[in-house]
Design a protein around this motif. Structure first.
Motif, PDB file in Angstrom:
ATOM      1  N   MET A  78       9.515  50.846  20.884  1.00  0.00           N
ATOM      2  CA  MET A  78       8.231  50.069  20.966  1.00  0.00           C
ATOM      3  C   MET A  78       7.282  50.726  20.196  1.00  0.00           C
ATOM      4  N   LEU A  79       7.373  52.320  20.069  1.00  0.00           N
ATOM      5  CA  LEU A  79       6.139  53.051  19.754  1.00  0.00           C
ATOM      6  C   LEU A  79       6.202  53.016  17.993  1.00  0.00           C
ATOM      7  N   ASN A  80       5.121  52.554  17.790  1.00  0.00           N
ATOM      8  CA  ASN A  80       5.066  52.483  16.291  1.00  0.00           C
ATOM      9  C   ASN A  80       4.188  53.723  15.960  1.00  0.00           C
ATOM     10  N   VAL A  81       4.443  54.362  14.665  1.00  0.00           N
ATOM     11  CA  VAL A  81       3.819  55.525  14.115  1.00  0.00           C
ATOM     12  C   VAL A  81       3.082  54.733  12.917  1.00  0.00           C
ATOM     13  N   ASN A  82       1.674  55.045  13.011  1.00  0.00           N
ATOM     14  CA  ASN A  82       0.942  54.381  11.882  1.00  0.00           C
ATOM     15  C   ASN A  82       1.177  55.236  10.384  1.00  0.00           C
ATOM     16  N   VAL A  88      -0.266  55.705   7.379  1.00  0.00           N
ATOM     17  CA  VAL A  88      -1.413  55.522   6.501  1.00  0.00           C
ATOM     18  C   VAL A  88      -0.807  55.769   5.047  1.00  0.00           C
ATOM     19  N   VAL A  89       0.006  56.888   4.852  1.00  0.00           N
ATOM     20  CA  VAL A  89       0.477  57.297   3.506  1.00  0.00           C
ATOM     21  C   VAL A  89       0.954  56.211   2.904  1.00  0.00           C
ATOM     22  N   ILE A 126      11.433  54.072  15.735  1.00  0.00           N
ATOM     23  CA  ILE A 126      12.472  55.013  15.945  1.00  0.00           C
ATOM     24  C   ILE A 126      13.757  54.112  16.406  1.00  0.00           C
ATOM     25  N   MET A 128      16.701  48.144   0.047  1.00  0.00           N
ATOM     26  CA  MET A 128      16.806  48.488   1.578  1.00  0.00           C
ATOM     27  C   MET A 128      16.643  49.740   1.627  1.00  0.00           C
ATOM     28  N   ILE A 162      10.553  59.064   9.102  1.00  0.00           N
ATOM     29  CA  ILE A 162       9.905  58.924  10.562  1.00  0.00           C
ATOM     30  C   ILE A 162      10.954  59.068  11.589  1.00  0.00           C
ATOM     31  N   ALA A 187      11.500  62.796  11.735  1.00  0.00           N
ATOM     32  CA  ALA A 187      10.388  63.512  12.500  1.00  0.00           C
ATOM     33  C   ALA A 187      10.635  63.276  14.026  1.00  0.00           C
ATOM     34  N   LEU A 188      10.859  62.058  14.433  1.00  0.00           N
ATOM     35  CA  LEU A 188      10.495  61.654  15.760  1.00  0.00           C
ATOM     36  C   LEU A 188      11.628  62.373  16.601  1.00  0.00           C
ATOM     37  N   THR A 214      10.717  66.127  16.705  1.00  0.00           N
ATOM     38  CA  THR A 214       9.766  66.344  17.538  1.00  0.00           C
ATOM     39  C   THR A 214       9.839  66.212  19.207  1.00  0.00           C
ATOM     40  N   PHE A 217       5.473  53.812  29.401  1.00  0.00           N
ATOM     41  CA  PHE A 217       5.225  54.200  27.901  1.00  0.00           C
ATOM     42  C   PHE A 217       4.013  53.494  27.406  1.00  0.00           C
ATOM     43  N   SER A 231       0.081  62.705  14.311  1.00  0.00           N
ATOM     44  CA  SER A 231       0.570  61.302  15.054  1.00  0.00           C
ATOM     45  C   SER A 231       1.994  61.470  15.218  1.00  0.00           C
ATOM     46  N   LEU A 232       2.872  62.008  14.283  1.00  0.00           N
ATOM     47  CA  LEU A 232       3.963  62.070  14.649  1.00  0.00           C
ATOM     48  C   LEU A 232       4.497  63.013  15.606  1.00  0.00           C
ATOM     49  N   GLY A 253       6.422  62.271  19.176  1.00  0.00           N
ATOM     50  CA  GLY A 253       7.392  62.788  19.576  1.00  0.00           C
ATOM     51  C   GLY A 253       7.526  63.302  21.098  1.00  0.00           C
TER      52      GLY A 253
END
Lengths: 213, 236
Positions: free
Chosen positions: A55-59, A61-62, A70, A178, A188, A191-192, A195, B153, B172-173, B177
């Protein structure tokens, strides 16, 4: 990437169901042999974790303000091992299909395979090979991130192939569309995965050394 | 917190809600498969399926707006097929029609299934229909903890948003994480705690249902009717 009902032809969805049932049955057998049913509560909590993590959305902007989240299949496999992670991911997709209608019932086999088992089994294999090859302290993280990216791209490729082979979109349209979108989304994911594993490594490194099944 | 999306309409008292979850699982999943297998030329069959679903839907007293909102999930792939239209030649519109009709009708079946029985009843039904036990148990634990972890969360997310209003992509990443990593550690610890406390109360791998459901005459009549209806329509 959750395929709804009606977007796959009968041959494709039955084939994908059969493949997924075989993988799932094998995974259940493997975990039953090693864990018994005792770890069921833990697997349930971790399935809920993957669900919440999605449910965690990364914005982004780019990329024009779109957002991505994820999938977590490689992350789950790195933490739990390929077979446990396969069961966990399968349960996540079952709940998404049943409760949120995210992905259809006939297409559930395909969805479990694309977004789950490619990452948990293929991705895990790739990760274990890569992290052996890479030198240095961050070998594990880089290996996991690379296989996370590849498994997302592969998932979108399989998804596009399944829809095209069903005859609903020519290969020349669905695959480039796709795959190019998910080449970004995969970044993403990578990256997630990187991290979040780095965080776990810092805070509870013992959790990365659990027995992996 | 934001859990209104789940279980919302499962406590309405209606004909559909009173049925045993097994009869709903069998009939509605069967209907999904029949709908997906129906050739697209047989438009009259789709109209009849739509009709029966509409009747069931009205009998379930679910608010229509709630169901309509669910159709959002069909958008991405429908868009893919729409984008492919120029490359598909003459049959393109028929294919688009095919996916739209089948996916919407199947979606209606699934909405009916999930909104007319509580999730625990549904799982009990699946268990009685011989779904592998590990899956049922993992899913039932998952369902219990989903709310807890989603809450956890949201708190972390709120904490992040109140401290950093706008972040660059890299930051933000990294924060995302960290949140996922922290969530994993908390989930893992919670799982261990839960398992230990269950063991200390005598858990051996079995979960016994509190409520046992039984099939009534209404169930038999409903299942029989649905079978007859779908077989007549599918050979017509």
């Amino acid at each position: 990437m959750h395929i709804p009902d009606g977007f796959l032809c009968t041959q494709i969805w039955t084939l994908m169901w059969i493949i997924s049932i075989i993988i799932l049955a094998y995974a259940i057998k493997k975990t039953n042999d090693r864990l018994g049913e005792k770890k069921v509560p833990l697997m349930g909590v971790l399935a809920a974790f993957i669900f919440a993590g999605q449910m965690l959305n990364v914005n982004l902007v780019v990329f024009g303000g779109t957002s991505g989240h994820i999938l977590g299949s490689v992350l789950a496999a790195v933490l739990l091992g390929p077979y446990t992670a396969s069961i966990v991911m399968a349960c996540v997709f079952i709940v998404q299909a049943l409760v949120f209608q995210d992905g259809g019932i006939t297409a559930l086999g395909a969805n479990m395979f694309n977004m789950g088992f490619i990452g948990t089994i293929g991705g895990y294999y790739l990760y274990s090979q890569l992290s052996k090859k890479i030198e240095g302290r961050n070998a594990l993280l880089i290996g996991a991130a690379a296989s996370a990216w590849i498994s997302v791209v592969l998932a979108s490729f399989f998804c596009a192939m399944e829809i095209s082979l069903s005859g609903f979109s020519p290969l020349g349209v669905s695959v480039p569309l796709m795959v190019s979108v998910h080449a970004f989304v995969g970044l993403i994911e990578a990256a997630l995965t990187f991290t979040s594993l780095a965080y776990i490594m810092r805070v509870r490194p013992d959790l990365l050394k659990l027995e992996k099944i | 917190m934001e859990h209104e999306f789940l279980d919302k309409h499962t406590r309405i008292n209606s004909f559909m809600h009173r049925l045993d979850s097994r009869s709903k699982i069998i009939t509605l999943l069967l209907l999904v498969f029949i709908i997906v297998l129906t050739p697209i030329e047989a438009i009259h069959r789709f109209i009849l399926y739509f009709f029966i679903l509409l009747v069931l839907f009205i009998a379930s007293r679910i608010p229509p707006v709630f169901a309509l909102k669910r159709f959002v999930v069909l958008l991405p792939f429908s868009l893919l097929v729409v984008l492919s239209l120029p490359f598909m030649g003459e049959g393109g519109f028929m294919l688009l029609f095919n996916v739209l009709v089948k996916s919407s009708l199947s979606l209606l079946c699934m909405i009916l299934l999930i909104s007319t029985s509580s999730f625990n009843d549904l799982l009990a039904g699946f268990e009685k229909l011989k779904t592998p036990r590990v899956l049922i148990q993992v899913v039932s634990f998952m369902y219990r903890y989903m709310f807890v972890l989603v809450d956890e969360f949201y708190w972390m997310k709120k904490a992040r948003d109140s401290r950093a209003h706008h972040m660059e992509l890299i930051d933000s990443l990294r924060t995302a994480g960290n949140i996922i990593g922290a969530l994993f550690i908390r989930s893992y610890e919670r799982g261990e705690r839960v398992y230990q406390s269950m063991c200390s109360r005598g858990f051996t791998g079995d979960i016994k249902p509190i409520k046992t459901s039984c099939l009534t005459y209404t169930d038999f009549v409903y299942v029989f009717f649905m079978f007859i209806f779908s077989s007549i329509v599918s050979i017509w």
